[in-house]
Design an enzyme around this catalytic site. Structure first.
Site: not given
Ligand code: G3P
Ligand code: MG
Length: 245
Positions: A11, A38, A40, A53, A113
């Site tokens: 993450h 993953e 952002d 993020h 993302e």
């Molecule tokens: O992509 C899953 C997750 O990353 C979504 O929540 O806030 O961590 O970007 P967040």
């Molecule tokens: Mg995310």
């Protein structure tokens, strides 16, 4: 399109082991044997896709104010690592293009993302997808573009229709299948702790892969994978092995 993605995904780059959405995080994921990450993607004040993020700079940099109103030159002066620990001080905010190149160099598959700041849904979706298309052209595994933003997903589809997309939800609405279909999305992404057996059964019956976030307990991760979740996104790359499945 055949579904091919690692079953364990780190993450925000390197989970809790590195500052989120940084090169250090991507390297950390690779060092821990992770094959999928993953992160952002948001637009800077100059419209450049960057790894970020929050809509504001305060939490993860020494800066202040809105990312969407901060130029690339100003962003380049910020420290995106020091908040996590002195060891990471001086870590830059990565341009998406550079982070994508690093993923390719490290052999990391990416779940990109798309995280638009307020009002920038289409532009963020379009630019992130166009850039992903360019960088991953000819790559063995394309990245998976996901978003909570319907506008971003629509724009991404227009810019790079061949790239797979996933629809992200907090609470999943009853009409999720219709939405996925309408947006041409390949996967459903949802909160692991809001995924009940009925929803999972419905997704399985429909042949829709489910990606869950954010699972930091190895027992939960094992259970979810055993139940048939396609992939688990985790912060705890130190305690959840990438080959758990
Ligand atoms: O992509 C899953 C997750 O990353 C979504 O929540 O806030 O961590 O970007 P967040
Ligand atoms: Mg995310």
């Amino acid at each position: 399109m055949a579904w091919r993605c690692p079953r364990l995904i780190a993450h925000r780059g390197g989970g809790t082991l590195a500052p989120e959405n940084t090169f250090a995080g991507l390297r950390m994921a690779a060092q821990h044997g992770y094959r999928g990450v993953e992160f952002d993607v948001m637009l800077s004040g100059d419209g450049t896709p960057i790894l970020f993020h929050d809509e504001t700079l305060e939490r993860t940099t020494g800066g202040a104010g809105r990312v969407a109103e901060t130029s690339d030159a100003e962003l380049a002066r910020l420290d995106a690592g020091g908040w996590h620990g002195s060891h990471f001080a001086g870590e830059p905010i990565p341009a998406f293009a550079d982070a994508a190149e690093l993923c390719l160099a490290l052999g990391l598959w990416a779940n990109v993302e798309i995280k638009p700041s307020r009002g920038a849904d289409s532009e963020t979706g379009r630019k992130a997808a166009a850039l992903a298309r360019e960088v991953w052209a000819g790559a063995l595994l394309p990245p998976l573009l996901s978003s909570f933003s319907v506008g971003a997903l629509e724009a991404a589809r227009e810019a790079a229709p061949e790239l797979p997309r996933g629809l992200l939800y907090g609470p999943v609405p009853a009409n999720w299948r219709g939405e996925l279909k309408r947006l041409g999305c390949a996967s459903l992404h949802c909160d692991a702790y809001r995924l009940g057996p009925a929803l999972l059964a419905e997704a399985k019956a429909a042949g829709v892969p489910v990606v869950v976030y954010t699972v930091n307990d190895i027992v939960d991760a094992e259970r979810l994978l055993r139940l048939g979740v396609a992939a688990v996104i985790t912060d705890r790359i130190d305690i959840i092995p990438p080959d758990l499945a």
